[in-house]
Design a protein around this motif. Structure first.
Motif, PDB file in Angstrom:
ATOM      1  N   SER A 187      19.745  13.025  10.572  1.00  0.00           N
ATOM      2  CA  SER A 187      18.340  12.597  10.624  1.00  0.00           C
ATOM      3  C   SER A 187      17.746  12.485   9.236  1.00  0.00           C
ATOM      4  CB  SER A 187      17.533  13.577  11.476  1.00  0.00           C
ATOM      5  OG  SER A 187      17.598  14.890  10.913  1.00  0.00           O
ATOM      6  N   MET A 188      18.140  13.398   8.350  1.00  0.00           N
ATOM      7  CA  MET A 188      17.612  13.328   6.989  1.00  0.00           C
ATOM      8  C   MET A 188      18.157  12.106   6.261  1.00  0.00           C
ATOM      9  SD  MET A 188      17.722  17.349   5.828  1.00  0.00           S
ATOM     10  CE  MET A 188      17.267  16.913   4.165  1.00  0.00           C
ATOM     11  N   GLY A 189      19.453  11.809   6.473  1.00  0.00           N
ATOM     12  CA  GLY A 189      20.028  10.625   5.835  1.00  0.00           C
ATOM     13  C   GLY A 189      19.346   9.349   6.300  1.00  0.00           C
ATOM     14  N   THR A 190      19.084   9.263   7.610  1.00  0.00           N
ATOM     15  CA  THR A 190      18.386   8.088   8.136  1.00  0.00           C
ATOM     16  C   THR A 190      16.991   7.983   7.554  1.00  0.00           C
ATOM     17  OG1 THR A 190      19.645   8.277  10.196  1.00  0.00           O
ATOM     18  CG2 THR A 190      17.627   6.952  10.235  1.00  0.00           C
ATOM     19  N   GLY A 191      16.305   9.091   7.476  1.00  0.00           N
ATOM     20  CA  GLY A 191      14.945   9.077   6.952  1.00  0.00           C
ATOM     21  C   GLY A 191      14.900   8.672   5.495  1.00  0.00           C
ATOM     22  N   PHE A 192      15.799   9.228   4.689  1.00  0.00           N
ATOM     23  CA  PHE A 192      15.801   8.874   3.274  1.00  0.00           C
ATOM     24  C   PHE A 192      16.270   7.432   3.061  1.00  0.00           C
ATOM     25  CE2 PHE A 192      15.745  13.507   2.356  1.00  0.00           C
ATOM     26  CZ  PHE A 192      14.663  13.502   1.495  1.00  0.00           C
ATOM     27  N   ALA A 193      17.185   6.950   3.928  1.00  0.00           N
ATOM     28  CA  ALA A 193      17.611   5.555   3.811  1.00  0.00           C
ATOM     29  C   ALA A 193      16.436   4.617   4.066  1.00  0.00           C
ATOM     30  CB  ALA A 193      18.744   5.284   4.794  1.00  0.00           C
ATOM     31  N   GLN A 194      15.664   4.863   5.089  1.00  0.00           N
ATOM     32  CA  GLN A 194      14.487   4.042   5.369  1.00  0.00           C
ATOM     33  C   GLN A 194      13.478   4.148   4.241  1.00  0.00           C
ATOM     34  OE1 GLN A 194      13.048   5.405   9.155  1.00  0.00           O
ATOM     35  NE2 GLN A 194      14.702   4.409  10.330  1.00  0.00           N
ATOM     36  N   LEU A 195      13.322   5.350   3.701  1.00  0.00           N
ATOM     37  CA  LEU A 195      12.382   5.539   2.593  1.00  0.00           C
ATOM     38  C   LEU A 195      12.843   4.771   1.360  1.00  0.00           C
ATOM     39  CD1 LEU A 195       9.790   7.108   1.871  1.00  0.00           C
ATOM     40  CD2 LEU A 195      11.249   8.941   1.016  1.00  0.00           C
ATOM     41  N   LEU A 196      14.169   4.785   1.140  1.00  0.00           N
ATOM     42  CA  LEU A 196      14.702   4.052  -0.012  1.00  0.00           C
ATOM     43  C   LEU A 196      14.534   2.549   0.171  1.00  0.00           C
ATOM     44  CD1 LEU A 196      16.223   4.169  -2.706  1.00  0.00           C
ATOM     45  CD2 LEU A 196      18.365   4.131  -1.405  1.00  0.00           C
ATOM     46  N   ARG A 197      14.794   2.050   1.381  1.00  0.00           N
ATOM     47  CA  ARG A 197      14.632   0.606   1.621  1.00  0.00           C
ATOM     48  C   ARG A 197      13.187   0.166   1.423  1.00  0.00           C
ATOM     49  NH1 ARG A 197      18.545   1.415   5.786  1.00  0.00           N
ATOM     50  NH2 ARG A 197      16.871   1.825   7.293  1.00  0.00           N
ATOM     51  N   SER A 198      12.276   0.942   1.954  1.00  0.00           N
ATOM     52  CA  SER A 198      10.863   0.576   1.802  1.00  0.00           C
ATOM     53  C   SER A 198      10.416   0.664   0.351  1.00  0.00           C
ATOM     54  CB  SER A 198       9.985   1.469   2.677  1.00  0.00           C
ATOM     55  OG  SER A 198      10.080   2.819   2.248  1.00  0.00           O
ATOM     56  N   GLY A 199      11.024   1.598  -0.383  1.00  0.00           N
ATOM     57  CA  GLY A 199      10.645   1.733  -1.791  1.00  0.00           C
ATOM     58  C   GLY A 199      11.181   0.612  -2.654  1.00  0.00           C
ATOM     59  N   LEU A 200      12.330   0.035  -2.249  1.00  0.00           N
ATOM     60  CA  LEU A 200      12.917  -1.042  -3.048  1.00  0.00           C
ATOM     61  C   LEU A 200      12.413  -2.425  -2.655  1.00  0.00           C
ATOM     62  CD1 LEU A 200      16.619   0.209  -3.236  1.00  0.00           C
ATOM     63  CD2 LEU A 200      14.840   0.345  -4.993  1.00  0.00           C
ATOM     64  N   GLN A 201      11.649  -2.507  -1.583  1.00  0.00           N
ATOM     65  CA  GLN A 201      11.094  -3.802  -1.193  1.00  0.00           C
ATOM     66  C   GLN A 201      10.005  -4.235  -2.179  1.00  0.00           C
ATOM     67  OE1 GLN A 201       9.715  -3.312   2.817  1.00  0.00           O
ATOM     68  NE2 GLN A 201      11.769  -3.404   3.730  1.00  0.00           N
ATOM     69  N   PHE A 202      10.037  -5.514  -2.503  1.00  0.00           N
ATOM     70  CA  PHE A 202       9.052  -6.049  -3.442  1.00  0.00           C
ATOM     71  C   PHE A 202       7.768  -6.389  -2.694  1.00  0.00           C
ATOM     72  CE2 PHE A 202       7.050  -9.607  -5.715  1.00  0.00           C
ATOM     73  CZ  PHE A 202       6.830  -8.999  -6.936  1.00  0.00           C
ATOM     74  N   ASP A 203       6.690  -5.859  -3.196  1.00  0.00           N
ATOM     75  CA  ASP A 203       5.379  -6.086  -2.590  1.00  0.00           C
ATOM     76  C   ASP A 203       4.520  -6.802  -3.611  1.00  0.00           C
ATOM     77  OD1 ASP A 203       3.015  -6.085  -1.237  1.00  0.00           O
ATOM     78  OD2 ASP A 203       3.010  -3.937  -0.759  1.00  0.00           O
ATOM     79  N   THR A 204       4.145  -8.035  -3.280  1.00  0.00           N
ATOM     80  CA  THR A 204       3.325  -8.825  -4.223  1.00  0.00           C
ATOM     81  C   THR A 204       1.961  -8.189  -4.449  1.00  0.00           C
ATOM     82  OG1 THR A 204       2.570 -10.192  -2.361  1.00  0.00           O
ATOM     83  CG2 THR A 204       4.486 -10.966  -3.605  1.00  0.00           C
ATOM     84  N   ALA A 205       1.470  -7.454  -3.455  1.00  0.00           N
ATOM     85  CA  ALA A 205       0.154  -6.817  -3.622  1.00  0.00           C
ATOM     86  C   ALA A 205       0.192  -5.787  -4.736  1.00  0.00           C
ATOM     87  CB  ALA A 205      -0.278  -6.173  -2.311  1.00  0.00           C
ATOM     88  N   LEU A 206       1.346  -5.099  -4.852  1.00  0.00           N
ATOM     89  CA  LEU A 206       1.458  -4.122  -5.923  1.00  0.00           C
ATOM     90  C   LEU A 206       1.492  -4.791  -7.287  1.00  0.00           C
ATOM     91  CD1 LEU A 206       4.095  -1.625  -4.437  1.00  0.00           C
ATOM     92  CD2 LEU A 206       1.610  -1.358  -4.543  1.00  0.00           C
ATOM     93  N   ALA A 207       2.117  -5.962  -7.330  1.00  0.00           N
ATOM     94  CA  ALA A 207       2.167  -6.689  -8.603  1.00  0.00           C
ATOM     95  C   ALA A 207       0.782  -7.172  -9.011  1.00  0.00           C
ATOM     96  CB  ALA A 207       3.131  -7.858  -8.501  1.00  0.00           C
ATOM     97  N   ASP A 208      -0.020  -7.601  -8.037  1.00  0.00           N
ATOM     98  CA  ASP A 208      -1.363  -8.082  -8.352  1.00  0.00           C
ATOM     99  C   ASP A 208      -2.333  -6.942  -8.650  1.00  0.00           C
ATOM    100  OD1 ASP A 208      -0.410 -10.618  -7.910  1.00  0.00           O
ATOM    101  OD2 ASP A 208      -1.062 -10.665  -5.791  1.00  0.00           O
TER     102      ASP A 208
END
Length: 379
Positions: free
Chosen positions: A52-73
């Motif tokens: 469960s921890m591996g799944t949770g951290f994997a999802q957290l890592l994927r969301s963290g590596l996604q590019f969000d244009t709002a953050l860039a602006d």
């Protein structure tokens, strides 16, 4: 030789010494037990919740590596995103952290129970004194700690080497597996190895806990002089106690003497004993002894009775029986009711004759006192 033995700490600590040490935070402590409990709790939690921890951290890592244009602006939103992901990571780790905290608190309680005191964490400059630190390192306690450290290195190192030798084929086989399977298999090997290595510390704990119990008891041992001093402090100085008892007797004697003017009669031996009786109809079930004494005290009772007009009655058997079988404030024994009734009847008749005149009654003789109540007759 006797003085030397009195200064040697050969006596078991008293309960007062143990309670005082506990108040100051001096209790049995085993760092090995706490370390073992924390490692086993953490290793068990990681192994049990690895999926469960591996799944949770994997999802957290994927969301963290996604590019969000709002953050860039709007870079100011980056801190909000970072705080959110940190909170998510803490939620994933919360069960493990909770178990670690519980193990860290529960392990010491197994030895000394619940204890909360600020004295144990109070600053002490002796702890940062270099000379004191060197002395501790070279002391017997320091040698024991060094021996435990060496034993841990040998034991844990030996278990680690055995695990590597035992699982060498599985470790080599990780290279031929797919990445997901290799990662899962490697996690299982690491978790199992961590538990085995941590579990090996149980042998250190089994040796350390009895030693800490013995050492704590040894440190709190007392000399015979300390035991005597503690007894004096808890029970009081014998001379002071004797003085207090003397003062208490004096106060009780003065209180007794103050009751004599209100007595109805003083029964005498005639010289050795004197017992003052008082009876109030409707207030008392039976006459009470308000004063009694022998020899000098008896003489003072008789003199005070004469000064206050309290009748004196010479009745040796009755005086001896009352003195032997009653205490101050006691009702007279039922076996003496008849004898005392004759005495009080005489007293009341005498009082009436003094107040209104008339025939003065004869003093009663041969009062019915049971022989078993008269010490002289019984002897």
């Amino acid at each position: 030789m006797a003085e030397d033995s009195d200064l040697e700490k050969t006596e078991a600590p008293s309960q007062r010494r143990l309670d005082k040490a506990r108040e100051e935070g001096q209790v049995v402590q085993s760092r090995e037990l706490s370390t073992f409990a924390v490692l086993m709790a953490g290793g068990g939690a990681l192994w049990a919740m690895a999926g469960s921890m591996g799944t949770g951290f994997a999802q957290l890592l994927r969301s963290g590596l996604q590019f969000d244009t709002a953050l860039a602006d709007d870079p100011s939103r980056l801190l909000t995103r970072l705080a959110q992901q940190t909170g998510d990571a803490l939620l994933i780790l919360a069960p493990v952290l909770g178990l670690l905290a519980l193990a860290a608190l529960a392990a010491p309680m197994l030895l000394h129970g619940w204890l909360f005191t600020g004295k144990a964490v109070a600053p002490k400059f002796s702890r940062i004194d270099p000379l004191s630190g060197i002395k501790r390192m070279l002391s017997a306690h320091g040698l024991v700690e060094m021996s435990k450290a060496l034993a841990k290195v040998v034991l844990l190192g030996g278990v680690a080497v055995w695990l590597l030798w035992h699982d060498q084929e599985a470790i080599v086989g990780l290279a031929s597996q797919s990445a997901p399977n290799a990662i899962a298999h490697m996690g299982d090997l690491l978790g199992r190895g961590f538990l085995f290595i941590s579990g090996a510390m149980i042998f250190i704990v089994i040796a350390d806990v009895p030693f800490q119990l013995w050492n704590h008891h040894r440190k709190l041992k007392m000399t015979r002089e300390e035991l005597r001093q503690e007894a004096r402090e808890s029970e009081g100085d014998p001379q002071l106690k004797a003085r207090v008892r003397q003062m208490q007797r004096e106060v009780a004697r003065r209180r007794m003497m103050a009751e004599i003017p209100h007595a109805d009669v003083v029964v005498t031996n005639p010289t050795h004993y004197a017992v003052a009786l008082k009876y109030r109809d409707g207030e008392m079930r039976a006459p009470r002894v308000v004063a009694k004494g022998a020899d000098l005290v008896a003489a003072k009772i008789r003199a005070l009775a004469l000064e206050n007009g309290v009748p004196l009655l010479e009745a040796p058997p009755l005086a001896r029986a009352l003195y032997a079988h009653t205490d101050l404030g006691d009702e007279i024994p039922a076996a003496l009711y008849a004898a005392v009734a004759e005495v009080l009847a005489y007293v009341f008749q005498l009082r009436r004759a003094r107040e209104v005149g008339g025939h003065v009654p004869d003093m009663p003789v041969d009062l019915p006192v049971p022989p078993e109540l008269d010490p002289q007759a019984a002897s």
